[in-house]
Design a protein around this motif. Structure first.
Motif, PDB file in Angstrom:
ATOM      1  N   GLU A   1       0.813  -1.212   0.000  1.00  0.00           N
ATOM      2  CA  GLU A   1       0.000   0.000   0.000  1.00  0.00           C
ATOM      3  C   GLU A   1       0.852   1.270   0.000  1.00  0.00           C
ATOM      4  N   LEU A   2       2.179   1.112  -0.082  1.00  0.00           N
ATOM      5  CA  LEU A   2       3.086   2.247   0.013  1.00  0.00           C
ATOM      6  C   LEU A   2       3.735   2.565  -1.331  1.00  0.00           C
ATOM      7  N   SER A   3       4.066   3.822  -1.524  1.00  0.00           N
ATOM      8  CA  SER A   3       4.840   4.212  -2.702  1.00  0.00           C
ATOM      9  C   SER A   3       6.276   3.751  -2.510  1.00  0.00           C
ATOM     10  N   GLY A   4       7.066   3.805  -3.578  1.00  0.00           N
ATOM     11  CA  GLY A   4       8.487   3.449  -3.478  1.00  0.00           C
ATOM     12  C   GLY A   4       9.214   4.337  -2.484  1.00  0.00           C
ATOM     13  N   GLY A   5       8.911   5.631  -2.498  1.00  0.00           N
ATOM     14  CA  GLY A   5       9.544   6.562  -1.561  1.00  0.00           C
ATOM     15  C   GLY A   5       9.184   6.270  -0.114  1.00  0.00           C
ATOM     16  N   GLU A   6       7.920   5.895   0.119  1.00  0.00           N
ATOM     17  CA  GLU A   6       7.493   5.543   1.480  1.00  0.00           C
ATOM     18  C   GLU A   6       8.190   4.265   1.938  1.00  0.00           C
ATOM     19  N   GLN A   7       8.311   3.284   1.039  1.00  0.00           N
ATOM     20  CA  GLN A   7       9.021   2.050   1.390  1.00  0.00           C
ATOM     21  C   GLN A   7      10.480   2.352   1.716  1.00  0.00           C
ATOM     22  N   GLN A   8      11.077   3.245   0.941  1.00  0.00           N
ATOM     23  CA  GLN A   8      12.459   3.628   1.207  1.00  0.00           C
ATOM     24  C   GLN A   8      12.579   4.314   2.565  1.00  0.00           C
ATOM     25  N   SER A   9      11.608   5.147   2.918  1.00  0.00           N
ATOM     26  CA  SER A   9      11.628   5.808   4.230  1.00  0.00           C
ATOM     27  C   SER A   9      11.571   4.793   5.362  1.00  0.00           C
ATOM     28  N   ILE A  10      10.788   3.749   5.191  1.00  0.00           N
ATOM     29  CA  ILE A  10      10.697   2.691   6.202  1.00  0.00           C
ATOM     30  C   ILE A  10      12.053   1.993   6.320  1.00  0.00           C
ATOM     31  N   ALA A  11      12.672   1.705   5.182  1.00  0.00           N
ATOM     32  CA  ALA A  11      13.992   1.059   5.194  1.00  0.00           C
ATOM     33  C   ALA A  11      15.034   1.956   5.864  1.00  0.00           C
ATOM     34  N   ILE A  12      14.963   3.247   5.626  1.00  0.00           N
ATOM     35  CA  ILE A  12      15.894   4.185   6.267  1.00  0.00           C
ATOM     36  C   ILE A  12      15.649   4.220   7.772  1.00  0.00           C
ATOM     37  N   ALA A  13      14.387   4.231   8.175  1.00  0.00           N
ATOM     38  CA  ALA A  13      14.078   4.207   9.612  1.00  0.00           C
ATOM     39  C   ALA A  13      14.683   2.970  10.270  1.00  0.00           C
ATOM     40  N   ARG A  14      14.558   1.819   9.619  1.00  0.00           N
ATOM     41  CA  ARG A  14      15.161   0.598  10.178  1.00  0.00           C
ATOM     42  C   ARG A  14      16.680   0.716  10.246  1.00  0.00           C
ATOM     43  N   ALA A  15      17.288   1.361   9.248  1.00  0.00           N
ATOM     44  CA  ALA A  15      18.743   1.512   9.237  1.00  0.00           C
ATOM     45  C   ALA A  15      19.217   2.406  10.385  1.00  0.00           C
ATOM     46  N   LEU A  16      18.358   3.300  10.850  1.00  0.00           N
ATOM     47  CA  LEU A  16      18.735   4.236  11.913  1.00  0.00           C
ATOM     48  C   LEU A  16      18.508   3.681  13.318  1.00  0.00           C
ATOM     49  N   LEU A  17      17.850   2.550  13.441  1.00  0.00           N
ATOM     50  CA  LEU A  17      17.440   2.025  14.746  1.00  0.00           C
ATOM     51  C   LEU A  17      18.580   1.793  15.727  1.00  0.00           C
ATOM     52  N   ASN A  18      19.736   1.376  15.236  1.00  0.00           N
ATOM     53  CA  ASN A  18      20.833   1.085  16.156  1.00  0.00           C
ATOM     54  C   ASN A  18      21.788   2.271  16.297  1.00  0.00           C
ATOM     55  N   ASN A  19      21.318   3.456  15.836  1.00  0.00           N
ATOM     56  CA  ASN A  19      22.147   4.666  15.900  1.00  0.00           C
ATOM     57  C   ASN A  19      23.545   4.383  15.330  1.00  0.00           C
ATOM     58  N   PRO A  20      23.582   3.921  14.074  1.00  0.00           N
ATOM     59  CA  PRO A  20      24.855   3.461  13.506  1.00  0.00           C
ATOM     60  C   PRO A  20      25.839   4.601  13.244  1.00  0.00           C
ATOM     61  N   ALA A  21      27.101   4.242  13.279  1.00  0.00           N
ATOM     62  CA  ALA A  21      28.132   5.194  12.902  1.00  0.00           C
ATOM     63  C   ALA A  21      28.281   5.234  11.390  1.00  0.00           C
ATOM     64  N   LEU A  22      27.815   4.198  10.719  1.00  0.00           N
ATOM     65  CA  LEU A  22      27.944   4.076   9.267  1.00  0.00           C
ATOM     66  C   LEU A  22      26.639   3.601   8.683  1.00  0.00           C
ATOM     67  N   ILE A  23      26.132   4.312   7.681  1.00  0.00           N
ATOM     68  CA  ILE A  23      24.921   3.879   6.967  1.00  0.00           C
ATOM     69  C   ILE A  23      25.333   3.658   5.520  1.00  0.00           C
ATOM     70  N   LEU A  24      25.045   2.472   5.016  1.00  0.00           N
ATOM     71  CA  LEU A  24      25.346   2.126   3.631  1.00  0.00           C
ATOM     72  C   LEU A  24      24.046   2.026   2.857  1.00  0.00           C
ATOM     73  N   ALA A  25      23.960   2.754   1.757  1.00  0.00           N
ATOM     74  CA  ALA A  25      22.799   2.702   0.894  1.00  0.00           C
ATOM     75  C   ALA A  25      23.241   2.222  -0.473  1.00  0.00           C
ATOM     76  N   ASP A  26      22.613   1.199  -0.955  1.00  0.00           N
ATOM     77  CA  ASP A  26      22.957   0.594  -2.241  1.00  0.00           C
ATOM     78  C   ASP A  26      21.813   0.900  -3.200  1.00  0.00           C
ATOM     79  N   GLU A  27      21.964   1.944  -3.999  1.00  0.00           N
ATOM     80  CA  GLU A  27      20.940   2.373  -4.933  1.00  0.00           C
ATOM     81  C   GLU A  27      21.450   2.239  -6.357  1.00  0.00           C
ATOM     82  N   PRO A  28      20.561   1.963  -7.309  1.00  0.00           N
ATOM     83  CA  PRO A  28      20.972   1.857  -8.707  1.00  0.00           C
ATOM     84  C   PRO A  28      21.388   3.213  -9.258  1.00  0.00           C
TER      85      PRO A  28
END
Length: 162
Positions: free
Chosen positions: A135-162
């Motif tokens: 039910e989500l747009s691609g951008g909304e799905q990406q926002s959810i994925a980013i939120a999950r990436a931030l959960l552990n307060n990482p020092a490094l975030i890796l994004a693999d985009e085409p």
């Protein structure tokens, strides 16, 4: 700080061998923002996978502060990634049978983040929590994925985009 020293990576053997990374050296200081650009097949994803410990190089090493991650065993690497790295993949890997709240909460549980709602609010995702990924747009799905990436307060975030 991340130090990438003389990284080599190849796939295949003998006549089918393809050398993807050929002696990559890089130093990334804390607080730096880095973008890796290149054509398809140039080794961007391979480099990110090696920097995060998802793949091992054939030669060279990656160190994160004082930890040489290319020398860690699988269990140590898993723990290192859990504590230090957030991932946003090309495919967002949202679980289709879970709503947004449960997709984020599952990630929060894995890293023992009891206040994941703060990230949900900061990213403006409250209105999406009862929706499913279909039910989500691609951008909304990406926002959810980013939120999950931030959960552990990482020092490094890796994004693999085409």
């Amino acid at each position: 700080m991340i130090i990438i020293n003389n990284i080599h990576k190849s796939y295949g053997e003998k006549t089918n061998k393809v050398e993807v990374l050929k002696g990559i050296d890089l130093r990334v200081e804390d607080g730096d923002f880095l973008v890796v650009l290149g054509p398809s097949g140039s080794g961007k994803s391979t480099l990110l996978n090696i920097v995060s410990g998802l793949e091992k190089p054939n030669k060279g090493f990656v160190s994160y502060d004082d930890t040489k991650i290319t020398a860690l065993n699988d269990k140590e690497l898993t723990e290192f990634r859990k504590k230090n790295i957030g991932f946003v993949f090309q495919q967002y890997y949202l679980l289709q049978n879970l709503n947004v709240d449960k997709n984020i909460r599952m990630g929060a549980d894995l890293v023992s983040n009891k206040s994941y709602e703060d990230i949900v609010r900061a990213m403006g995702l409250e209105k999406l929590q009862s929706k499913y990924s279909s039910e989500l747009s691609g951008g909304e799905q990406q926002s959810i994925a980013i939120a999950r990436a931030l959960l552990n307060n990482p020092a490094l975030i890796l994004a693999d985009e085409p």
